[in-house]
Design an enzyme around this catalytic site. Sequence first.
Site, PDB file in Angstrom:
ATOM      1  N   LYS A   1       5.572 -21.134  11.051  1.00  0.00           N
ATOM      2  CA  LYS A   1       6.622 -21.657  10.173  1.00  0.00           C
ATOM      3  C   LYS A   1       6.093 -22.862   9.408  1.00  0.00           C
ATOM      4  CE  LYS A   1      11.482 -23.189  10.344  1.00  0.00           C
ATOM      5  NZ  LYS A   1      12.623 -23.505  11.234  1.00  0.00           N
TER       6      LYS A   1
ATOM      7  N   SER B   1      17.785 -22.025  14.719  1.00  0.00           N
ATOM      8  CA  SER B   1      16.901 -21.524  13.654  1.00  0.00           C
ATOM      9  C   SER B   1      15.798 -20.588  14.112  1.00  0.00           C
ATOM     10  CB  SER B   1      16.282 -22.708  12.894  1.00  0.00           C
ATOM     11  OG  SER B   1      17.272 -23.397  12.177  1.00  0.00           O
TER      12      SER B   1
ATOM     13  N   SER C   1      17.026 -21.407   9.909  1.00  0.00           N
ATOM     14  CA  SER C   1      16.120 -21.679   8.805  1.00  0.00           C
ATOM     15  C   SER C   1      14.805 -20.904   8.889  1.00  0.00           C
ATOM     16  CB  SER C   1      15.810 -23.174   8.776  1.00  0.00           C
ATOM     17  OG  SER C   1      15.100 -23.572   9.953  1.00  0.00           O
TER      18      SER C   1
END
Length: 507
Positions: free
Chosen positions: A88, A187, A163
């Site tokens: 990420k 997330s 997210s």
Amino acid sequence: MTTTPHSLIRLSAAEMAAKLRAGEITSVKLTQAHLDRITEVDGQINAFLHVSAEEALATAAEVDAIRTAGGDEAENLHPLAGVPIAIKDLIVTKGQPTTAGSKMLQGWMSPYDATVITKIRAAKLPILGKTNLDEFAMGSSTEHSAYGPTRNPWDTSRIPGGSGGGSAAAVAAFEAPLALGTDTGGSIRQPGAVTGTVGTKPTYGSVSRYGAIAMASSLDQIGPVTRTVEDAALLHELIAGHDPKDSTSLNEPVPAFAQAAADTDVAGLRIGVIKQLQGEGYQSGVLERFNESLQKLRQAGAEIVEVDCPSFDYALGAYYLIMPSEASSNLAKFDGVRYGTRVVPEDGSLTIERVMGATRAAGFGEEVKRRIILGTYALSAGYYDAYYGSAQKIRTLIQRDFDAAFEKADVLISPTAPTVAFPLGEKLDDPLAMYLNDVATIPANLAGVPGISVPGGLSEGLPVGIQFLAPVREDARIYRAGAALEKLLQEDAEPLWARIPDLEGAK
């Protein structure tokens, strides 16, 4: 039997690792197969913001050379050595850009590695690249990225969660077998639910946050994104452990999570159904899959009990005061002075205040600005006790509710998200509706307890996630329960990830 690139990328990470150790495949072949897959389908998905093909292949070649040479070095390779991974783009990675999905850090290159990246490099997992996210991890749909939305491989007209939608979509689309995400209010778990992948939020402090760009420091946690519970356990073992660079890091041995995932016997396991995390607001199809999962666990010998956590009704409100307050403080460093984007005002003024104002106006997106304003207001003189202070009191009550619930149950269970993936753009103009996607995942972050989302079947042809929660430091329990449900559901149907529709143009 010859393993083709197409079939190779559809193996679990554990199966890939076994073939690598047996010499049936090479890491270069495995890594190249995933790089080719990214080339084929990521134009439709937009899971990756940066692909590091040269570095990934170099690491893969190094692993292959060590295995070919044999000896102690080959014997001591990490079990996942040679299996590719995606990261990420909130986790700093030396030699690759780290943007946090924001124009504020466009093109920024970190001078150091996050602790989890140091561990991954030491274990010799080829890093495929950095994945898309809502800007500074602020969102539930990966639509708030400055670099365009990520799309759900199950239906590219729908969101992949947020997210960390980039990491979840990459794993679901077979672009990567493993990925890292961060979980502040769900997330990792919520994207896992809507993409049919496994996402784990470890106990707060059990995985170092050093090098993860902070949104809310008391809530953030790095964790694994995979297609199977076993893979999540293996990756969790790799990244966990004490880190003196992180003041919140727990100084404790890393449990044998993979061993826990291998124990799928739930006979006698007390599973608590959270009264507040079902019913109104949850789609009927989601509740149907949830109740089917409960029935299978009950038939396998688990004891199903209901637990009452009344403070959970206030968790969403408390979170959306605590998180923006901490975020507004953490994002103060992005001022256009030290690093990242700098915008000079049109009149050429170079005072710190004018440069900061122009930089933040241009560098931050709407959702980030909204949360900074909310947080600054909640922390302002005259409102601190009424808002931030009250939210922290609710947080304490939530922790007490968890303590009481775990006296009655070994693990807790709920749907991970109240709905399946919704269409892109459907909730962009309604922030409150967007925030409700995290209603089931937020309590775990407020209390610091571990959680996992496991695929629980389909509703309307789209994935549903089942969430397990355990007491602090008892992450092994979520792997045992998660692996058990995974096995029970696969007795009736092939794994959910194996049913992902073929993407147009994919070979």
